[in-house]
Design a protein around this motif. Structure first.
Motif, PDB file in Angstrom:
ATOM      1  N   ASN A 228      18.001  -6.111  70.322  1.00 50.34           N
ATOM      2  CA  ASN A 228      17.691  -6.220  71.746  1.00 50.34           C
ATOM      3  C   ASN A 228      16.237  -5.816  72.001  1.00 50.34           C
ATOM      4  O   ASN A 228      15.487  -6.509  72.687  1.00 50.34           O
ATOM      5  CB  ASN A 228      18.643  -5.308  72.512  1.00 50.34           C
ATOM      6  CG  ASN A 228      18.404  -5.356  73.997  1.00 50.34           C
ATOM      7  OD1 ASN A 228      18.454  -6.433  74.579  1.00 50.34           O
ATOM      8  ND2 ASN A 228      18.141  -4.227  74.600  1.00 50.34           N
ATOM      9  N   PHE A 229      15.853  -4.692  71.402  1.00 45.02           N
ATOM     10  CA  PHE A 229      14.487  -4.218  71.584  1.00 45.02           C
ATOM     11  C   PHE A 229      13.479  -5.188  70.957  1.00 45.02           C
ATOM     12  O   PHE A 229      12.472  -5.534  71.558  1.00 45.02           O
ATOM     13  CB  PHE A 229      14.346  -2.820  70.975  1.00 45.02           C
ATOM     14  CG  PHE A 229      12.955  -2.269  71.085  1.00 45.02           C
ATOM     15  CD1 PHE A 229      12.447  -1.888  72.325  1.00 45.02           C
ATOM     16  CD2 PHE A 229      12.140  -2.165  69.973  1.00 45.02           C
ATOM     17  CE1 PHE A 229      11.162  -1.396  72.445  1.00 45.02           C
ATOM     18  CE2 PHE A 229      10.846  -1.677  70.082  1.00 45.02           C
ATOM     19  CZ  PHE A 229      10.355  -1.288  71.319  1.00 45.02           C
ATOM     20  N   LEU A 230      13.796  -5.651  69.750  1.00 45.01           N
ATOM     21  CA  LEU A 230      12.901  -6.588  69.058  1.00 45.01           C
ATOM     22  C   LEU A 230      12.732  -7.886  69.857  1.00 45.01           C
ATOM     23  O   LEU A 230      11.641  -8.446  69.936  1.00 45.01           O
ATOM     24  CB  LEU A 230      13.449  -6.918  67.665  1.00 45.01           C
ATOM     25  CG  LEU A 230      13.304  -5.813  66.616  1.00 45.01           C
ATOM     26  CD1 LEU A 230      13.997  -6.222  65.327  1.00 45.01           C
ATOM     27  CD2 LEU A 230      11.832  -5.526  66.347  1.00 45.01           C
ATOM     28  N   THR A 231      13.840  -8.346  70.442  1.00 47.84           N
ATOM     29  CA  THR A 231      13.780  -9.583  71.230  1.00 47.84           C
ATOM     30  C   THR A 231      12.778  -9.428  72.367  1.00 47.84           C
ATOM     31  O   THR A 231      11.978 -10.330  72.645  1.00 47.84           O
ATOM     32  CB  THR A 231      15.172  -9.924  71.806  1.00 47.84           C
ATOM     33  OG1 THR A 231      16.104  -9.962  70.742  1.00 47.84           O
ATOM     34  CG2 THR A 231      15.155 -11.251  72.519  1.00 47.84           C
ATOM     35  N   ILE A 232      12.820  -8.251  72.998  1.00 48.52           N
ATOM     36  CA  ILE A 232      11.909  -8.027  74.122  1.00 48.52           C
ATOM     37  C   ILE A 232      10.460  -7.978  73.651  1.00 48.52           C
ATOM     38  O   ILE A 232       9.571  -8.605  74.239  1.00 48.52           O
ATOM     39  CB  ILE A 232      12.313  -6.724  74.859  1.00 48.52           C
ATOM     40  CG1 ILE A 232      13.539  -7.034  75.708  1.00 48.52           C
ATOM     41  CG2 ILE A 232      11.185  -6.189  75.706  1.00 48.52           C
ATOM     42  CD1 ILE A 232      14.372  -5.872  75.998  1.00 48.52           C
ATOM     43  N   VAL A 233      10.249  -7.244  72.550  1.00 48.91           N
ATOM     44  CA  VAL A 233       8.877  -7.152  72.020  1.00 48.91           C
ATOM     45  C   VAL A 233       8.372  -8.545  71.668  1.00 48.91           C
ATOM     46  O   VAL A 233       7.247  -8.931  72.018  1.00 48.91           O
ATOM     47  CB  VAL A 233       8.843  -6.226  70.784  1.00 48.91           C
ATOM     48  CG1 VAL A 233       7.480  -6.292  70.117  1.00 48.91           C
ATOM     49  CG2 VAL A 233       9.166  -4.802  71.193  1.00 48.91           C
ATOM     50  N   ILE A 234       9.215  -9.327  71.004  1.00 48.69           N
ATOM     51  CA  ILE A 234       8.778 -10.662  70.579  1.00 48.69           C
ATOM     52  C   ILE A 234       8.565 -11.576  71.793  1.00 48.69           C
ATOM     53  O   ILE A 234       7.597 -12.338  71.844  1.00 48.69           O
ATOM     54  CB  ILE A 234       9.787 -11.238  69.564  1.00 48.69           C
ATOM     55  CG1 ILE A 234       9.532 -10.540  68.226  1.00 48.69           C
ATOM     56  CG2 ILE A 234       9.622 -12.750  69.409  1.00 48.69           C
ATOM     57  CD1 ILE A 234      10.543 -10.826  67.174  1.00 48.69           C
ATOM     58  N   ALA A 235       9.448 -11.440  72.783  1.00 42.86           N
ATOM     59  CA  ALA A 235       9.284 -12.256  73.998  1.00 42.86           C
ATOM     60  C   ALA A 235       7.906 -12.011  74.617  1.00 42.86           C
ATOM     61  O   ALA A 235       7.206 -12.944  75.022  1.00 42.86           O
ATOM     62  CB  ALA A 235      10.381 -11.936  75.006  1.00 42.86           C
ATOM     63  N   VAL A 236       7.489 -10.748  74.660  1.00 44.67           N
ATOM     64  CA  VAL A 236       6.185 -10.425  75.249  1.00 44.67           C
ATOM     65  C   VAL A 236       5.058 -10.908  74.333  1.00 44.67           C
ATOM     66  O   VAL A 236       4.123 -11.575  74.776  1.00 44.67           O
ATOM     67  CB  VAL A 236       6.055  -8.907  75.521  1.00 44.67           C
ATOM     68  CG1 VAL A 236       4.651  -8.572  76.007  1.00 44.67           C
ATOM     69  CG2 VAL A 236       7.085  -8.462  76.547  1.00 44.67           C
ATOM     70  N   LEU A 237       5.180 -10.592  73.042  1.00 41.23           N
ATOM     71  CA  LEU A 237       4.075 -10.892  72.131  1.00 41.23           C
ATOM     72  C   LEU A 237       3.786 -12.392  72.009  1.00 41.23           C
ATOM     73  O   LEU A 237       2.633 -12.797  71.997  1.00 41.23           O
ATOM     74  CB  LEU A 237       4.358 -10.307  70.740  1.00 41.23           C
ATOM     75  CG  LEU A 237       4.273  -8.788  70.636  1.00 41.23           C
ATOM     76  CD1 LEU A 237       4.481  -8.351  69.191  1.00 41.23           C
ATOM     77  CD2 LEU A 237       2.940  -8.260  71.150  1.00 41.23           C
ATOM     78  N   ILE A 238       4.842 -13.198  71.909  1.00 34.45           N
ATOM     79  CA  ILE A 238       4.564 -14.621  71.709  1.00 34.45           C
ATOM     80  C   ILE A 238       4.026 -15.279  72.970  1.00 34.45           C
ATOM     81  O   ILE A 238       3.291 -16.255  72.907  1.00 34.45           O
ATOM     82  CB  ILE A 238       5.783 -15.434  71.179  1.00 34.45           C
ATOM     83  CG1 ILE A 238       6.972 -15.339  72.130  1.00 34.45           C
ATOM     84  CG2 ILE A 238       6.140 -15.033  69.773  1.00 34.45           C
ATOM     85  CD1 ILE A 238       8.153 -16.241  71.727  1.00 34.45           C
ATOM     86  N   SER A 239       4.373 -14.751  74.138  1.00 37.24           N
ATOM     87  CA  SER A 239       4.006 -15.470  75.357  1.00 37.24           C
ATOM     88  C   SER A 239       2.865 -14.819  76.137  1.00 37.24           C
ATOM     89  O   SER A 239       2.399 -15.382  77.117  1.00 37.24           O
ATOM     90  CB  SER A 239       5.234 -15.598  76.268  1.00 37.24           C
ATOM     91  OG  SER A 239       5.632 -14.327  76.719  1.00 37.24           O
ATOM     92  N   VAL A 240       2.405 -13.663  75.662  1.00 39.68           N
ATOM     93  CA  VAL A 240       1.422 -12.934  76.477  1.00 39.68           C
ATOM     94  C   VAL A 240       0.094 -13.694  76.590  1.00 39.68           C
ATOM     95  O   VAL A 240      -0.594 -13.620  77.608  1.00 39.68           O
ATOM     96  CB  VAL A 240       1.226 -11.493  75.935  1.00 39.68           C
ATOM     97  CG1 VAL A 240       0.451 -11.487  74.637  1.00 39.68           C
ATOM     98  CG2 VAL A 240       0.562 -10.611  76.971  1.00 39.68           C
ATOM     99  N   THR A 241      -0.241 -14.485  75.569  1.00 36.30           N
ATOM    100  CA  THR A 241      -1.493 -15.242  75.643  1.00 36.30           C
ATOM    101  C   THR A 241      -1.258 -16.665  76.156  1.00 36.30           C
ATOM    102  O   THR A 241      -2.208 -17.443  76.252  1.00 36.30           O
ATOM    103  CB  THR A 241      -2.167 -15.348  74.264  1.00 36.30           C
ATOM    104  OG1 THR A 241      -1.263 -16.016  73.395  1.00 36.30           O
ATOM    105  CG2 THR A 241      -2.519 -13.994  73.711  1.00 36.30           C
ATOM    106  N   ALA A 242       0.000 -17.009  76.450  1.00 40.84           N
ATOM    107  CA  ALA A 242       0.342 -18.409  76.710  1.00 40.84           C
ATOM    108  C   ALA A 242      -0.549 -19.052  77.769  1.00 40.84           C
ATOM    109  O   ALA A 242      -1.068 -20.144  77.562  1.00 40.84           O
ATOM    110  CB  ALA A 242       1.802 -18.525  77.134  1.00 40.84           C
TER     111      ALA A 242
END
Lengths: 314, 285
Positions: free
Chosen positions: B79-93
């Protein structure tokens, strides 16, 4: 408007960012098929003006049409090409993938894309780099692939923002040749540049912008014919003569190099015979008179510094 | 050009491009590879712990409890990893494309701005969906195969976990239409942090029967309904008997999230997405 089809018709476009007015009055008409140069010093509002025309930035006031359609029209954009000033693209794509992506965004069919892309790569001398990723491209190569991108859709109107800033002399000539072939195809080109020699060689008409206002729009031929620099060698040069010469033009000054001469700028070459008649009628011996046309660069500097040789009333 | 058809096309072109970017930048493979690593660590660990427990002859309900705890711990990490990845992949989108000026050549094409944002959202959502399904599914499969412990309400619970990831993704994309990349990352993580701590305050408050603390928790859930989805998913997955043994730990769900919160979260996400589309359409570039 009816008599001539306009590629760009901008009326009073204005852009204010907070307290700063980036462009205060962008009014400009570009006819279809023209190669139009847009000149101005850095920070004059050139890029903001182009961004307003292309729908990247919303104008605070004013209206404009591109290809007879209102600003932001997607139908107009299918026929517009744009090479951005920064020419930065998705560098993880190969050159061919990059062109294919942008072709798809134009709504081009697969058939048309596969037909056009190899030709465009060849046009910008990148045929052997089709499968190279853009991250391995030099500045000049990126600018050339960006140019190919701007021509993908066989556009009717092309915006080129400083298209040769990253290019070597060879690349510059390539761009010049491409612009010339666009001219022969009847494509309208809006060239944003501060390389005056380049504009002089390619453009039919130019507009000058300073501090967000378009100062002057004229055809290059007019510019060349309009004002003219004259160097005179006469028998004796007196302060009175210098003062009297001011009625013909401005910038009257003495030149000591290789003998004493007088230099002045006439607003138009029509003044030349008047000047000669006046000199002889007033008993001045005229030994030498050499007119020199102003280069675009000199005109540019004159306009930017607020010296207007067309109105020598001051 | 039939405009409607073109719309769908553009959105899918951009979604495909987004997925291709994560592939080319090795984000996709890295994520999947380490996800498999995560499952391997969990699987091996679980195997030996279960072996040891069997040797100590615990009864079946105790065995179930341990399986449930380990599964919860695994899910919590995912759950925590999903959130981190959600932010990391899309933060520069969005902000990244604006900063690097790659956006200019894209948006001067005959496309609508919201199509670009929606396409990116769709691409990232697909990746996140794949990630959550693979890891959560893998984890549950390991526990089931080794210990015979099956979670309850699998589709509903999984749906809520995925929704939490999508909520954080939507928040990050919406932030990116107005904020710089760094500010956006800080914003997304802080919002998650607030929801997280609010969730704890609520659970401990419920245990102590302190209404103010519970209200604070509910208020934070209204500000950012992410943690509440995870809590609800956990409640769905585990049998009631198991949940009550967690007491005040990180997995405890004493204050039961109302179903209304889920509906609220759906509207919250829809509103965020709408904001992202409109906000980007109006922005000067």
């Amino acid at each position: 408007m009816i008599e001539d089809h306009l590629a760009i018709d901008a009326r009073g476009l204005r852009k204010v960012f907070g307290k700063k007015t980036a462009v205060s009055d962008f009014t400009l008409q570009v006819k279809r098929g023209e190669i139009f140069g847009f000149l101005g010093p850095n920070g004059a509002g050139k890029t903001t003006s182009v961004k307003m025309l292309l729908g990247l930035t919303a104008p605070t006031a004013g209206t404009a049409t591109l290809l007879e359609r209102p600003l932001g029209s997607r139908q107009a954009r299918t026929k517009i090409g744009f090479l951005p000033e920064h020419f930065r693209f998705h560098e993880w794509l190969t050159a061919a993938e990059f062109l294919d992506l942008h072709g798809r965004l134009y709504g081009m069919s697969k058939q048309r894309r596969t037909a056009v892309i190899p030709d465009l790569l060849a046009l910008v001398n990148l045929a052997d780099r089709a499968d190279t990723k853009l991250q391995a491209f030099s500045k000049g190569m990126l600018q050339r692939i960006g140019l190919a991108q701007a021509l993908l859709n066989d556009p009717e109107l092309v915006f080129l923002d400083e298209p040769t800033s990253g290019l070597d002399p060879l690349g510059r000539r390539l761009v010049r040749d491409i612009i010339n072939s666009l001219r022969s195809e009847g494509t309208t080109v809006f060239l944003n540049s501060h390389l005056l020699s380049e504009v002089e060689q390619t453009c039919d008409r130019v507009a000058f912008i300073r501090e967000g206002v378009i100062l002057q729009t004229a055809s290059l031929a007019d510019f060349v014919q309009d004002s003219i620099d004259v160097t005179l060698r006469v028998g004796s040069i007196t302060p009175q003569l210098l003062a009297e010469l001011a009625q013909f033009g401005n910038g009257v000054q003495m030149q000591e190099k290789n003998g004493r001469r007088i230099r002045l700028t006439l607003p138009h070459e029509d003044k030349l015979p008047d000047l000669v008649r006046w000199l002889t009628a007033n008993g001045h011996n005229l030994y030498e008179l050499s007119p020199q046309r102003l280069s675009l660069e000199e005109r540019f500097l004159q306009i930017m510094e607020g010296r207007q040789p067309n109105n020598p009333t001051t | 050009m039939t405009t409607r058809q073109h719309n769908y096309q553009t959105i899918f072109i951009i979604a495909g491009l987004t997925i291709r970017e994560t592939q080319r930048r090795r984000i996709l493979w890295m994520t999947l590879l380490l996800g498999v690593g995560f499952l391997a660590v969990f699987g091996i660990g679980f195997h030996y712990i279960y072996l040891e427990l069997n040797r100590q002859v615990l009864n079946s309900s105790e065995l179930n409890l341990v399986s449930g705890v380990l599964l919860t711990a695994g899910l919590y990490a995912i759950n925590f990893l999903t959130i981190v990845i959600a932010v990391l992949i899309s933060v520069t989108a969005v902000s990244g494309e604006i900063d690097s000026h790659t956006i200019e050549a894209l948006l001067t094409k005959p496309i609508r701005r919201w199509e670009l944002v929606l396409g990116k959202w769709l691409g990232f959502a697909a990746l996140l969906l794949m990630y959550t399904l693979t890891l959560t599914g893998g984890l549950m499969l390991i526990v089931y195969l080794r210990a015979g412990f099956a979670v309850q309400n699998l589709p509903a619970g999984m749906g809520l976990m995925i929704m939490q990831g999508l909520l954080v993704l939507t928040l990050t994309i919406a932030g990116g239409t107005r904020l710089s990349t760094l500010a956006n990352g800080v914003m997304a993580f802080m919002m998650y942090g607030i929801a997280f701590i609010g969730g704890w305050v609520e659970q401990i408050g419920a245990m102590l029967r302190n209404e103010t603390a519970v209200d604070i928790g509910i208020a934070t859930s209204l500000i950012m309904p992410s943690e509440i989805l995870w809590k609800k998913a956990l409640l769905l997955f585990l049998p009631q008997s198991l949940n009550s043994t967690y007491g005040a730990g990180p997995f405890a769900v004493t204050s039961r999230p109302s179903d209304l919160m889920i509906i609220y979260a759906i509207f919250y996400m829809a509103a965020l997405l709408a904001f992202a589309l409109i906000s980007f359409s109006r922005r000067d570039l």
